[in-house]
Design an enzyme around this catalytic site. Structure first.
Site, short mmCIF file in Angstrom:
data_model
loop_
_atom_site.label_atom_id
_atom_site.label_comp_id
_atom_site.label_asym_id
_atom_site.label_seq_id
_atom_site.Cartn_x
_atom_site.Cartn_y
_atom_site.Cartn_z
CD GLU A 155 37.90 35.11 41.02
OE1 GLU A 155 38.17 36.28 40.17
OE2 GLU A 155 38.45 34.16 40.88
CD GLU A 262 36.55 28.15 41.61
OE1 GLU A 262 37.39 28.61 40.97
OE2 GLU A 262 35.53 29.16 41.35
#
Ligand code: XIL
Length: 349
Positions: A155, A262
């Site tokens: 991220e 994910e």
């Protein structure tokens, strides 16, 4: 105005509650995900789940790769005094070995996780850069020989796609440089694992995807040994058709491995385009089918793995955000949902 809003919200909640009956689906029968797909199929696990007698056989039947859901992150590994603990990730690694599954490491450097022990290094004899390198060497080195890949940096792109995030790591070691170093240290610790830059909202925010792809190029140019890109694929059931296909094609154009890392498809994070729960469930199936098809369509050599962020709805992190959510392929009892059949239906040989 306030009153109106309350009425609308109240009405919405009542609708959601009675619509939960839409979840009771006709049972679907599916082949195991792992044998239906031509690529590894992953799931996240927590150590305590390894003692769940109904979950373990489901994972063993369906899955060929595991990612620790949180116990390979700094929040678990780095203790308050700066020493490391590995009991839980070691157990997950042993579980993967015992069941013939691949192990995927998640995650070495994440802006969201900054242990106090790192913050307190100011003025200490040990230099920040040395502690950073020691950490990556210790963690990635420990699973060398078993981990097939690592999310090295997680991220890194700003929420709106405008530039890169600021963090303790970037402040101390440089905005680009801390990432270059993380990849280099991970390579030093594990010469065999595929090293990933991993991020989210790459499908639904094209600007974020563009920044992410430029970052990959900048990192490669600066000497970071990146081998793959991870797209978390936390999506909502009302995502517009075509977005996932476009995103995966774009990401693959970098020529690196691609990991759907994910995936889940939230009902409750949808923006209200699909009004009732049965429409949301149908939307969820559609999103899963598109993801399977788009990933299957990538060149075989670039398909690293497709990881689901949990199998049963009740184990999802999104349930903690909103108990009415049901974002995964299996219901609370471990029975395949229509979404599971749709995901399998989207696969191509
Ligand atoms: C979540 C886990 O599911 C939770 O159990 C944990 O406590 C917090 O993190 N992006 C990521 C994952 O990269 O690590 C996050 O997982 C979900 C969002």
């Amino acid at each position: 105005m306030t009153l109106d809003r309350r009425i609308v919200l109240g009405g919405g909640l009542a609708l959601a509650a009675c619509d939960r009956r839409a979840d009771a689906q006709t049972p679907v029968s599916i082949p195991p995900l792992r044998s239906a797909a031509a690529f590894p199929v992953g799931v996240c696990v927590q150590e305590e789940q390894l003692g769940d007698p109904s979950l373990v056989p489901l994972i063993a039947a369906q899955i060929s790769q595991v990612t620790p859901e949180w116990e390979m992150k700094m929040e678990y590994i780095v203790k308050d005094d700066g020493s490391f603990r590995f009991e839980a990730p070691d157990r997950i690694a042993a579980f993967a070995r015992a069941n013939g599954m691949r192990l995927f490491g998640h995650t070495l450097i994440w802006y969201a996780q900054v242990p106090g022990a790192f913050e307190r290094l100011e003025g200490k004899r040990i230099k920040f850069g040395d502690a950073y390198r020691n950490y990556i060497l210790a963690v990635a080195g420990r699973y060398h020989g078993q981990a097939v890949g690592w999310d090295v940096v997680n991220e890194a792109v700003a929420e709106d796609g405008n530039g890169w995030r600021d963090s303790l790591w970037s402040q101390k070691l440089g905005k680009l440089q801390h990432m270059v170093l993380a990849f280099q240290h991970a390579r030093e610790a594990d010469p065999d694992a595929v090293l990933f830059l991993n991020d989210y909202n790459l499908e639904n925010i094209p600007r974020k995807r563009a920044t992410f792809m430029k970052l990959v190029e900048a990192l490669l140019k600066a000497g970071a040994p990146i081998g793959g890109v991870g797209t978390q694929t936390h999506l909502a059931a009302d995502l517009a058709p075509g977005e996932i296909t476009k995103a995966l094609k774009d990401l693959a154009s970098l020529g690196l491995m691609v990991h759907v890392s994910e995936m889940d498809v939230s009902l409750t994070r949808s923006r209200g385009v699909l009004k009732d729960r049965s429409k949301l469930l149908a939307g969820q199936s559609r999103v899963y089918a598109e993801a399977a098809e788009a990933f299957s369509s990538l060149p075989a050599a670039q398909r690293f793995a497709f990881t689901h962020w949990g199998l049963r709805d009740k184990d999802s992190w999104l349930k903690r955000e909103n108990p009415a959510d049901a974002p995964l392929l299996f219901d609370d009892a471990g029975r395949p949902k229509a979404a599971a059949a749709a995901w399998i239906g989207g696969l191509r040989a």
